[in-house]
Design a protein around this motif. Sequence first.
Motif, PDB file in Angstrom:
ATOM      1  N   VAL A   1       0.823  -1.209   0.000  1.00  0.00           N
ATOM      2  CA  VAL A   1       0.000   0.000   0.000  1.00  0.00           C
ATOM      3  C   VAL A   1       0.861   1.265   0.000  1.00  0.00           C
ATOM      4  O   VAL A   1       0.547   2.241  -0.684  1.00  0.00           O
TER       5      VAL A   1
ATOM      6  N   LEU B   1     -10.722   0.275   3.746  1.00  0.00           N
ATOM      7  CA  LEU B   1      -9.967  -0.320   2.632  1.00  0.00           C
ATOM      8  C   LEU B   1     -10.691  -1.538   2.075  1.00  0.00           C
ATOM      9  O   LEU B   1     -10.797  -1.709   0.861  1.00  0.00           O
ATOM     10  N   GLU B   2     -11.182  -2.379   2.988  1.00  0.00           N
ATOM     11  CA  GLU B   2     -11.908  -3.582   2.557  1.00  0.00           C
ATOM     12  C   GLU B   2     -13.148  -3.200   1.756  1.00  0.00           C
ATOM     13  O   GLU B   2     -13.440  -3.810   0.727  1.00  0.00           O
TER      14      GLU B   2
ATOM     15  N   LYS C   1     -13.674  -0.447   0.021  1.00  0.00           N
ATOM     16  CA  LYS C   1     -13.253   0.069  -1.288  1.00  0.00           C
ATOM     17  C   LYS C   1     -12.891  -1.072  -2.228  1.00  0.00           C
ATOM     18  O   LYS C   1     -13.212  -1.038  -3.411  1.00  0.00           O
ATOM     19  N   TYR C   2     -12.248  -2.100  -1.699  1.00  0.00           N
ATOM     20  CA  TYR C   2     -11.870  -3.263  -2.508  1.00  0.00           C
ATOM     21  C   TYR C   2     -13.122  -3.994  -2.993  1.00  0.00           C
ATOM     22  O   TYR C   2     -13.237  -4.347  -4.166  1.00  0.00           O
TER      23      TYR C   2
END
Length: 168
Positions: free
Chosen positions: A108, A156-157, A159-160
């Motif tokens: 990242v 983040l999860e 967005k993924y």
Amino acid sequence: MESVNAVANEFLKLAEQTGKQLTNLQLAKLCYIAQGFSLAILNQKAFPDAIEAWKFGPVVPSLYHEFKHFQSEPITSKSIVAKSDTEFVTPEVKDENIKKVVAVVWNVYRDVSGGSLVSLTHQGNTPWSLSYEPNRNKVISDDLIKRYYTKFVGNLEQKYIDARNRTA
């Protein structure tokens, strides 16, 4: 749990493998972020050392002092610790889960400059911003780091997942 020296060496190894170089400033921030990800994802610390809120962001003092002779230049050697009066070792991460956390943080942030990492850690409502007091190297609590990075990793999860759903 690993030593901060082992975690730092893992970042230095990944940097070497990808043709990158790290400064002391970058290494300090990456170790801090790895601690946050470890607390959020594994519910355990990556290393036992306290992280302090210094003027330029979160720092593990012993790690800073080990590499400060590089100043703002790239670090060209790994962390070495005394095993005995006559034997020195280069600590390595043994825990595969910590190794994976370090790899995620590296993937990242590997292209983020030291100055940008300082800016990221100085944003409002970060553990550093909630702990920093000028001229006092205050410890940033593990609880504060864990709460912040649990939310951060969750974002983040999401967005993924959103990105995968758009391409599906």
